[in-house]
Write an enzyme that holds these catalytic residues in place. Structure first.
Site, PDB file in Angstrom:
ATOM      1  N   GLU A   1      -5.375  16.531  33.089  1.00  0.00           N
ATOM      2  CA  GLU A   1      -5.779  17.673  32.266  1.00  0.00           C
ATOM      3  C   GLU A   1      -7.296  17.804  32.165  1.00  0.00           C
ATOM      4  O   GLU A   1      -7.857  18.831  32.515  1.00  0.00           O
ATOM      5  CB  GLU A   1      -5.166  17.546  30.863  1.00  0.00           C
ATOM      6  CG  GLU A   1      -3.643  17.648  30.848  1.00  0.00           C
ATOM      7  CD  GLU A   1      -3.074  17.557  29.448  1.00  0.00           C
ATOM      8  OE1 GLU A   1      -3.744  16.975  28.567  1.00  0.00           O
ATOM      9  OE2 GLU A   1      -1.953  18.051  29.228  1.00  0.00           O
TER      10      GLU A   1
ATOM     11  N   SER B   1     -17.971  10.805  20.826  1.00  0.00           N
ATOM     12  CA  SER B   1     -17.955  10.954  19.372  1.00  0.00           C
ATOM     13  C   SER B   1     -17.395   9.731  18.669  1.00  0.00           C
ATOM     14  O   SER B   1     -17.614   9.558  17.460  1.00  0.00           O
ATOM     15  CB  SER B   1     -17.132  12.183  18.981  1.00  0.00           C
ATOM     16  OG  SER B   1     -15.779  12.028  19.386  1.00  0.00           O
TER      17      SER B   1
ATOM     18  N   LYS C   1       9.999   1.152  19.929  1.00  0.00           N
ATOM     19  CA  LYS C   1      10.608  -0.021  20.565  1.00  0.00           C
ATOM     20  C   LYS C   1       9.533  -0.821  21.281  1.00  0.00           C
ATOM     21  O   LYS C   1       8.487  -0.280  21.679  1.00  0.00           O
ATOM     22  CB  LYS C   1      11.703   0.395  21.551  1.00  0.00           C
ATOM     23  CG  LYS C   1      11.217   0.875  22.907  1.00  0.00           C
ATOM     24  CD  LYS C   1      12.382   1.020  23.867  1.00  0.00           C
ATOM     25  CE  LYS C   1      11.901   1.367  25.278  1.00  0.00           C
ATOM     26  NZ  LYS C   1      12.980   1.489  26.247  1.00  0.00           N
TER      27      LYS C   1
ATOM     28  N   HIS D   1       8.801  -6.513  16.436  1.00  0.00           N
ATOM     29  CA  HIS D   1       7.694  -5.669  15.979  1.00  0.00           C
ATOM     30  C   HIS D   1       7.997  -5.032  14.636  1.00  0.00           C
ATOM     31  O   HIS D   1       9.150  -4.964  14.187  1.00  0.00           O
ATOM     32  CB  HIS D   1       7.422  -4.575  17.013  1.00  0.00           C
ATOM     33  CG  HIS D   1       8.610  -3.685  17.265  1.00  0.00           C
ATOM     34  ND1 HIS D   1       8.910  -2.605  16.469  1.00  0.00           N
ATOM     35  CD2 HIS D   1       9.572  -3.736  18.217  1.00  0.00           C
ATOM     36  CE1 HIS D   1       9.997  -2.016  16.923  1.00  0.00           C
ATOM     37  NE2 HIS D   1      10.422  -2.672  17.986  1.00  0.00           N
TER      38      HIS D   1
ATOM     39  N   THR E   1     -14.626   2.277 -23.953  1.00  0.00           N
ATOM     40  CA  THR E   1     -14.350   0.941 -24.490  1.00  0.00           C
ATOM     41  C   THR E   1     -15.154  -0.153 -23.803  1.00  0.00           C
ATOM     42  O   THR E   1     -15.165  -1.291 -24.268  1.00  0.00           O
ATOM     43  CB  THR E   1     -12.849   0.615 -24.369  1.00  0.00           C
ATOM     44  OG1 THR E   1     -12.425   0.858 -23.019  1.00  0.00           O
ATOM     45  CG2 THR E   1     -12.029   1.484 -25.316  1.00  0.00           C
TER      46      THR E   1
ATOM     47  N   GLU F   1     -14.637   7.874  -9.624  1.00  0.00           N
ATOM     48  CA  GLU F   1     -14.918   8.880 -10.642  1.00  0.00           C
ATOM     49  C   GLU F   1     -16.395   9.264 -10.732  1.00  0.00           C
ATOM     50  O   GLU F   1     -16.720  10.411 -11.002  1.00  0.00           O
ATOM     51  CB  GLU F   1     -14.455   8.362 -12.017  1.00  0.00           C
ATOM     52  CG  GLU F   1     -12.951   8.190 -12.118  1.00  0.00           C
ATOM     53  CD  GLU F   1     -12.522   7.654 -13.467  1.00  0.00           C
ATOM     54  OE1 GLU F   1     -11.339   7.820 -13.814  1.00  0.00           O
ATOM     55  OE2 GLU F   1     -13.361   7.067 -14.190  1.00  0.00           O
TER      56      GLU F   1
ATOM     57  N   HIS G   1      -5.593 -19.266 -22.938  1.00  0.00           N
ATOM     58  CA  HIS G   1      -6.556 -18.264 -23.394  1.00  0.00           C
ATOM     59  C   HIS G   1      -6.388 -17.961 -24.872  1.00  0.00           C
ATOM     60  O   HIS G   1      -5.383 -18.303 -25.505  1.00  0.00           O
ATOM     61  CB  HIS G   1      -6.378 -16.980 -22.585  1.00  0.00           C
ATOM     62  CG  HIS G   1      -5.010 -16.368 -22.721  1.00  0.00           C
ATOM     63  ND1 HIS G   1      -4.658 -15.544 -23.756  1.00  0.00           N
ATOM     64  CD2 HIS G   1      -3.906 -16.481 -21.923  1.00  0.00           C
ATOM     65  CE1 HIS G   1      -3.410 -15.153 -23.613  1.00  0.00           C
ATOM     66  NE2 HIS G   1      -2.925 -15.707 -22.513  1.00  0.00           N
TER      67      HIS G   1
END
Length: 431
Positions: free
Chosen positions: A21, A33, A166, A172, A235, A261, A405
């Protein structure tokens, strides 16, 4: 093309690319690229590109059809550079003008046998058919390995995925895996959960807040553990995460801050107000930011990008701020699945991760439905409640696996000197 370039460049295995092609010039321009210099490999006799022009309108199916001419041409190219790898792109262009499936199948089998006799590993590309894996529907049966590539759009976000249909003689994976095409080539990220066979470290790393370390019973977190900081807005979740990153930098360890964020500039400015300065660590490459909006990619693509970033940077500490933002992607079950796979991946690489989560109440699972609190090793719950006309921040250790703790609620103070955990708040019981 990456199969050929990696083999020629990294493994000293020359390759032949036979195109039906694109011309050699078009191929060189297109793959530049993703960082591949085909002309350099051609000059070094590590790569041979051959273009066979096939025009269907010029083909007439008369008499017997065979690929003898292709064998001669391909054999000459293989011998010229001692090729170990071959790519044929694509089969449809070669067989498109012929309708006799029996002859096509026989010739394809003969082609495969001929390539195996030459001792070359061959990759063939083909287009998917209507209801079949390939256009003619028989190529997958004569191939040893079949890999299906898919490019889909879900919720207006596109994602490329790969699945091994397959692979003879191999046990696999059968799941779909996201893959990226970037400036450094193609990368595939496994998305299934890793088995629970990672080693649990006994090494302790400080949170960067000595008074917080004291509430944990071991003076810090276990190396490679997962820490969850949950609480309402304001907080101090990001502030504690910033202290942890700064402390890792003082140890000379790399940290990756995944910001979902806020921008890098906003985070560094805000942390500077409490005495946490990340700029010197950024200049030494001890801190690196991965800033992205949750809606920029699909969940699987976010996971694949994090895999790639971790492999490239090799941090010892990661902050994800905040995981609640991922809920903008939709299905909570998918978010939970993505976070489970991320946690598994980081544990296998002995990376300590701190995740922040915004909640509207005291408990994460009840308010978000992500159901990850049982997966984390240490959970710190933060609040910012009104008390006698003023806001009071508190922090408590909901759980810390393997540590004795504190079970008390502590006040959390923030100033330009940083975060400080005060003595426990004494509960007053009225008669």
């Amino acid at each position: 093309m990456e199969f050929l370039v990696r083999g020629a460049r990294d493994l000293e295995e020359p390759g032949v690319f036979l195109s039906f092609e694109e011309s050699p010039a078009e191929l060189a321009e297109n793959v530049a690229s993703i960082g591949f210099d085909l002309q350099a490999l051609v000059r070094r006799k590590k790569l041979r590109i051959d273009h066979v022009r096939v025009v269907r309108s010029e083909i007439a199916e008369t008499g017997d059809f065979d690929l003898e001419g292709l064998f001669i041409r391909l054999g000459h190219a293989i011998d010229e550079i001692g090729a170990k790898r071959v790519v044929l792109d694509t089969l449809e262009a070669l067989f498109g003008g012929f309708a006799d499936v029996a002859i096509l199948r026989a010739e394809l089998r003969r082609l495969f046998d001929w390539l195996k006799e030459r001792g070359v590993t061959t990759v063939l590309t083909g287009e998917r058919g209507e209801g079949t894996l390939t256009r003619h529907g028989f190529e997958e049966y004569v191939s040893d390995c079949v890999i299906l590539l898919d490019h889909r759009v879900v919720g207006q976000l596109s994602a490329r995925r790969l699945r091994i249909i397959k692979y003879r003689g191999s046990f696999h994976g059968t799941d779909e895996y996201p893959f990226l095409i970037r400036e450094n080539g193609i990368s595939v990220a496994p998305i299934t959960s890793i088995t629970l066979n990672h080693n649990a470290s006994t090494e302790i790393v400080s949170s960067g807040v000595p008074s917080l370390d004291g509430t944990l019973g071991a003076n810090g977190f276990y190396r490679g553990s997962t820490i969850l900081l949950s609480g309402t807005a304001g907080t101090g979740k990001s502030s504690i995460a910033g202290h942890f990153v700064a402390e890792a930098g003082r140890r000379g360890e790399r940290s990756l801050y995944v910001a979902l964020e806020e921008s890098q500039s906003a985070i560094t400015r805000n942390l500077k107000s409490i005495g946490v300065r990340l700029s010197p660590l950024l200049s030494q490459d001890l801190v690196r930011f991965h800033v992205t909006r949750p809606t920029e990619h699909s969940l699987e693509m976010h996971l694949a990008l994090l895999h790639e970033t971790v492999r490239d940077y090799m941090p010892r500490v990661i902050v994800v701020d905040s995981i609640t933002s991922l809920l903008a992607m939709g299905d909570q079950r998918e978010v939970t699945s993505m976070l489970i796979r991320l946690i598994d991946f980081l544990k296998m690489n002995d990376i300590t991760v701190v995740m922040t989560a915004l909640v509207t109440g005291g408990y994460l699972d009840a308010t978000t439905g992500m159901h990850i609190s049982s997966l984390v090793d240490t959970w710190l719950s933060l609040t910012n409640d009104e008390h006698t006309g003023a806001r009071r921040r508190t922090i408590s250790v909901v759980k810390a696996r393997g540590m004795r703790h504190s079970n008390q609620v502590h006040e959390l103070d923030m100033s330009n000197k940083g975060v400080e955990v005060s003595q426990p708040i004494t509960a007053r019981i009225r008669p």
